[in-house]
Enzyme design. Structure first.
Site, PDB file in Angstrom:
ATOM      1  N   ASP A 172       5.742   6.263   1.094  1.00  0.00           N
ATOM      2  CA  ASP A 172       4.348   6.088   0.668  1.00  0.00           C
ATOM      3  C   ASP A 172       3.749   4.844   1.329  1.00  0.00           C
ATOM      4  O   ASP A 172       4.476   3.969   1.817  1.00  0.00           O
ATOM      5  CB  ASP A 172       4.230   5.999  -0.864  1.00  0.00           C
ATOM      6  CG  ASP A 172       4.902   4.756  -1.457  1.00  0.00           C
ATOM      7  OD1 ASP A 172       5.977   4.363  -0.959  1.00  0.00           O
ATOM      8  OD2 ASP A 172       4.344   4.177  -2.410  1.00  0.00           O
ATOM      9  N   GLU A 221       6.925   3.110  -3.869  1.00  0.00           N
ATOM     10  CA  GLU A 221       7.203   1.681  -3.705  1.00  0.00           C
ATOM     11  C   GLU A 221       5.928   0.857  -3.817  1.00  0.00           C
ATOM     12  O   GLU A 221       5.923  -0.224  -4.391  1.00  0.00           O
ATOM     13  CB  GLU A 221       7.882   1.416  -2.356  1.00  0.00           C
ATOM     14  CG  GLU A 221       8.564   0.050  -2.272  1.00  0.00           C
ATOM     15  CD  GLU A 221       7.632  -1.084  -1.909  1.00  0.00           C
ATOM     16  OE1 GLU A 221       7.991  -2.241  -2.148  1.00  0.00           O
ATOM     17  OE2 GLU A 221       6.520  -0.839  -1.396  1.00  0.00           O
TER      18      GLU A 221
HETATM   19 ZN   LIG Z   1       7.413  -1.523   1.877  1.00  0.00          ZN
END
Ligand SMILES: [Zn+2]
Length: 319
Positions: free
Chosen positions: A88, A153
């Site tokens: 992501d 994340e």
């Molecule tokens: Zn990262």
């Protein structure tokens, strides 16, 4: 040259093309409008893990974005390394400050510019490509490899911990490699083996119930803004040393070998100073810039406000 290095060289362009393919997917995890792009990126990663030689490559649904898992366990008796990464990316605003479209990878001065190129699509793909290079050139890999590539994340990895808790056996390994950091410089591969961590505090100082007119009340009470800056000023001396009692008590000393290793890096204070546009560098006396930023704790003011901060002037003692 080893056969692995030869393979990497011969497949250089394909690796770049594949990275570009992944970079074109706008997998912005925080934006619900990109939900299907995030899913598409997860599928892309699964297929790439499979093509690279993983004997298992699967998507694990979570209550948020999916986690991609892959493994190659063909080296019995050898250690198992788990590679963590994330597919992501952060949002792209302010979009007008991009020199090229964020999801159209563009090469300038030998660097690829695209959202996610350096965080973290480029990094984790290197490990996938490395596994493939070993398997294709020698039929085996010196270690067993597992991959956990998540899609949250950038939004706090909320569903990673429950996934790890529920899959302890699947994820069992001897070491975890997190490639979500930077190389020190071009041509200087780097192992980041620790980060400083962070304690974040907010200090509120309150004096009176309401703001007071400074003409009528100045001199009668302590100004909370002054009280605050007096306190803050005492936290650090003018040489950059933190004065909080006990602050350095449990800080591990740099070893001679660590200091030598830091000093051997191609770092220039002058170049660094220019790159951040600082009039001069400053910090704890007795340590180099790299030692101060990597191995010494620091204490910083991240924000400060009080009283009247609008346009013009207003005679007040803030509450
Ligand atoms: Zn990262």
């Amino acid at each position: 040259m080893s056969s692995v290095a030869t393979y990497v060289r011969e497949n250089h362009q394909r690796y770049l093309d594949q990275l570009s393919e992944l970079l074109r997917i706008p997998s912005i995890s925080t934006d619900p409008k990109h939900r299907s792009d995030v899913d598409r990126a997860a599928l892309w990663v699964r297929d790439r893990l499979s093509a690279a030689g993983c004997s298992k490559a699967e998507i694990h649904k979570t209550e948020g974005h999916p986690i991609v898992y892959g493994e190659w366990l063909g080296a019995p008796g050898r250690p198992t390394i788990l590679v963590y990464g994330h597919y992501d990316v952060q949002p792209v605003d302010p979009i007008e400050q991009w020199n090229s479209p964020p999801f159209e990878p563009t090469v300038r001065d030998g660097r690829i510019y695209a959202r996610g190129a350096a965080d973290d699509k480029g990094q984790f793909l290197i490990h996938v490509n490395a596994l493939e290079a070993h398997l294709e050139s020698s039929g085996t890999c010196p270690v067993n490899v597992k991959f956990v590539i998540e899609g949250e994340e950038e939004i706090g990895s909320e569903h990673l911990t429950p996934f790890v808790d529920a899959n302890r056996k699947l994820l069992a390994c001897n070491a975890v490699v997190v490639s979500d950091t930077a190389m020190f410089a071009k041509g200087v591969p780097s192992i980041c083996h620790g980060l400083r961590g962070l304690t974040y505090l907010q200090i509120d100082v309150r004096g009176t119930d309401t703001d007071l007119h400074s003409g009528s009340f100045g001199g009668a009470v302590i100004n909370p803004a002054f009280a605050l800056v007096h306190m803050l000023a005492q936290l650090k001396d003018t040489k950059g040393k933190v004065k909080v009692p006990g602050f350095y008590d449990r800080v591990r000393k740099l070893t001679a070998a660590e200091r030598k290793a830091f000093a051997s890096l191609p770092h220039s204070d002058a170049k660094f100073r220019r790159s951040i546009g600082a009039p001069e560098l400053f910090g704890e006396v007795g340590f180099t810039t790299l030692e101060r930023t990597w191995a010494r704790p620091t204490l910083e003011i991240n924000g400060i406000w009080s009283g009247f901060t609008g346009e013009g002037a207003k005679t007040e003692i803030p509450a």
